[in-house]
Design an enzyme around this catalytic site. Structure first.
Site, PDB file in Angstrom:
ATOM      1  N   ASP A  36       0.403  -5.410   3.743  1.00 19.69           N
ATOM      2  CA  ASP A  36       1.855  -4.523   3.555  1.00 19.69           C
ATOM      3  C   ASP A  36       1.753  -4.558   1.870  1.00 19.69           C
ATOM      4  O   ASP A  36       1.174  -5.226   1.254  1.00 19.69           O
ATOM      5  CB  ASP A  36       3.068  -5.461   3.893  1.00 19.69           C
ATOM      6  CG  ASP A  36       3.170  -5.415   5.447  1.00 19.69           C
ATOM      7  OD1 ASP A  36       2.118  -5.081   6.079  1.00 19.69           O
ATOM      8  OD2 ASP A  36       4.286  -5.999   5.800  1.00 19.69           O
ATOM      9  N   HIS A 193      -0.603  -9.461   2.457  1.00 23.92           N
ATOM     10  CA  HIS A 193      -0.337  -8.432   1.676  1.00 23.92           C
ATOM     11  C   HIS A 193      -1.388  -8.134   0.772  1.00 23.92           C
ATOM     12  O   HIS A 193      -2.098  -9.188  -0.120  1.00 23.92           O
ATOM     13  CB  HIS A 193       0.869  -8.608   0.645  1.00 23.92           C
ATOM     14  CG  HIS A 193       2.231  -9.117   1.568  1.00 23.92           C
ATOM     15  ND1 HIS A 193       2.123 -10.274   2.290  1.00 23.92           N
ATOM     16  CD2 HIS A 193       3.292  -8.352   1.775  1.00 23.92           C
ATOM     17  CE1 HIS A 193       3.477 -10.168   3.086  1.00 23.92           C
ATOM     18  NE2 HIS A 193       4.058  -8.952   2.587  1.00 23.92           N
TER      19      HIS A 193
END
Ligand SMILES: [Zn+2]
Length: 430
Positions: A36, A193
């Site tokens: 993400d 991430h």
């Protein structure tokens, strides 16, 4: 009772509200690595690592987050294009990592994000992950209405928490994942991430080297068995559809070929049938011709028989005359016996349905000539008759010789007188 109903409703509402959230994969022995908040400066390095290990992952991206100029920076956009073209799934994580409580604004930003992504990679995302996984009732209803797949996770590395330092976080993440992999769950949907160096350079390489045996790294869409719906403008879907269309065309062609083959087979069969029919007709014609020939032969035989019979009649007449004159007749009784049998046969033949035969029988004074044109037994009888007639012929010659001799014997005086007359005439002349 009233309190019981309220308790039931309070427990069921959360499940109804978040029913469309997807927390885990479906396909067995799959690991979906998800990243993400990117892209960022570590993203391209991550893509290279994944590509080198033949791994497809999923990127839930923001257009305006760690990189503030991504919207207009073509070089940075190329990273997303590279990820997409390498087979990684690109999905939406909102424009700027934010979901507005105003549903219209939220809708506007979702469309803006998707259009930008589509402009960059060539495909419009169908998958979405909410920032921090926070998507409440209105957000879920909207996503359901717009046919988004709302993806959560079931394995969180907490790589974002670097309060105790990146190294500590990486160490903790590896330990957590090691423990999780020992359970060997059916599948793993791992949240990370790609905006963190320790994630790209420590956690991801560790996962690649320590994944459970037999597990495959796949995109989220693949781990849900939904690869063809990865994008709204999905080339995969188009390819699949094209493939299906080609297969349909092939099936049609095959069907057409089969139909043509069937038609040819039918035509050949019809031809063969016609041939067979004509063959049968020819055979029937031949048989009829043969029968006619046999009939003619038999007719000839009958005529011969008639002649023989006439001879016999003549003979009988002679015999009668001879009998009247007490001249002995050779084998008279045998002839009579044969004739009687023939008469019996003729009587039997009168039952024959053939009118010609019946007429012949009636017209024939001697009757037994109508032996012909009957069944093989009668033909056999007919042959027997012919043989008998042959015997009759032989006997007839004997009878004829016998009657000539008897003529001279019985007319000695007349012959003598005639001889004398002829002698007198001869003497007078000379
Ligand atoms: Zn996020």
């Amino acid at each position: 009772m009233k309190y019981y109903n309220l308790f039931f409703l309070f427990n069921i509402i959360p499940f109804l509200t978040f029913a469309s959230k997807i927390n885990s994969c479906i396909e067995d022995k799959t690991i979906a690595l998800t990243f993400d908040d990117g892209p960022f400066k570590y993203t391209e390095e991550l893509i290279n690592i994944l590509n080198e290990n033949d791994i497809h992952a999923t990127f839930f991206i923001n257009v305006e987050n760690y990189w503030k100029d991504l919207q207009n920076n073509k070089d940075k956009q190329k990273i997303l294009k590279k990820a997409h073209d390498s087979g990684h799934q690109i999905a939406s994580h909102t424009w700027k990592h934010y979901i507005s409580s105003d549903i219209n604004e939220f809708d506007s930003m979702m469309n803006k994000t998707d259009s930008w992504i589509e402009n960059v990679i060539g495909d419009r995302p169908a998958y979405f992950r909410a920032p921090r996984g926070e998507c409440y009732s209105e957000c879920v209803e909207y996503l359901e209405e717009k046919k988004y797949k709302l993806i959560q996770w079931d394995t969180d590395t907490n790589d974002w928490d670097i309060s105790s330092g990146a190294s500590y976080r990486a160490k903790r993440a590896k330990s957590f994942l090691n423990e999780s992999f020992e359970y060997k769950r059916s599948n793993y949907l791992i949240l990370m991430h790609d905006v963190y160096e320790h994630t790209v350079r420590e956690i991801v390489p560790w996962i690649i080297n320590n994944k459970p045996k037999g597990y495959k790294f796949v995109t989220v869409a693949e781990c849900l068995g939904d690869k063809s719906s990865m994008y709204r403008t999905n080339k995969v879907v188009s390819d699949e559809l094209k493939k299906d269309e080609n297969e349909i065309e092939k099936v049609k062609e095959t069907k057409f070929e089969n139909e043509v083959e069937n038609d040819v087979e039918k035509e050949l069969k019809n031809k063969n049938d016609v041939k067979k029919e004509s063959q049968i007709e020819n055979d029937v014609d031949k048989k009829l011709q043969n029968d006619n020939n046999n009939e003619k032969d038999s007719q000839n035989d009958n005529n011969n028989e008639k002649d023989s019979q006439n001879d016999n009649n003549n003979k009988n007449e002679s015999q009668n005359e001879n009998e009247a004159k007490n001249i002995p007749i050779i084998e008279k009784e045998e002839n009579g016996y044969s004739l009687n049998n023939l008469s019996d046969n003729v009587n039997n033949d009168n039952t024959n349905n053939d009118p010609n035969i019946y007429n012949e029988t009636n017209n024939d004074n001697n009757n037994y000539n109508t032996e012909v044109n009957t069944d093989p037994m009668n033909n056999f009888n007919s042959n027997t008759v012919i043989n008998n007639n042959n015997n009759d012929d032989n006997q007839g010659n004997l009878v004829y010789e016998s009657s000539t001799l008897s003529f001279y014997k019985n007319n000695k005086i007349i012959v003598f007188l005639l001889t004398m007359v002829l002698l007198k005439i001869f003497v007078n002349v000379y």
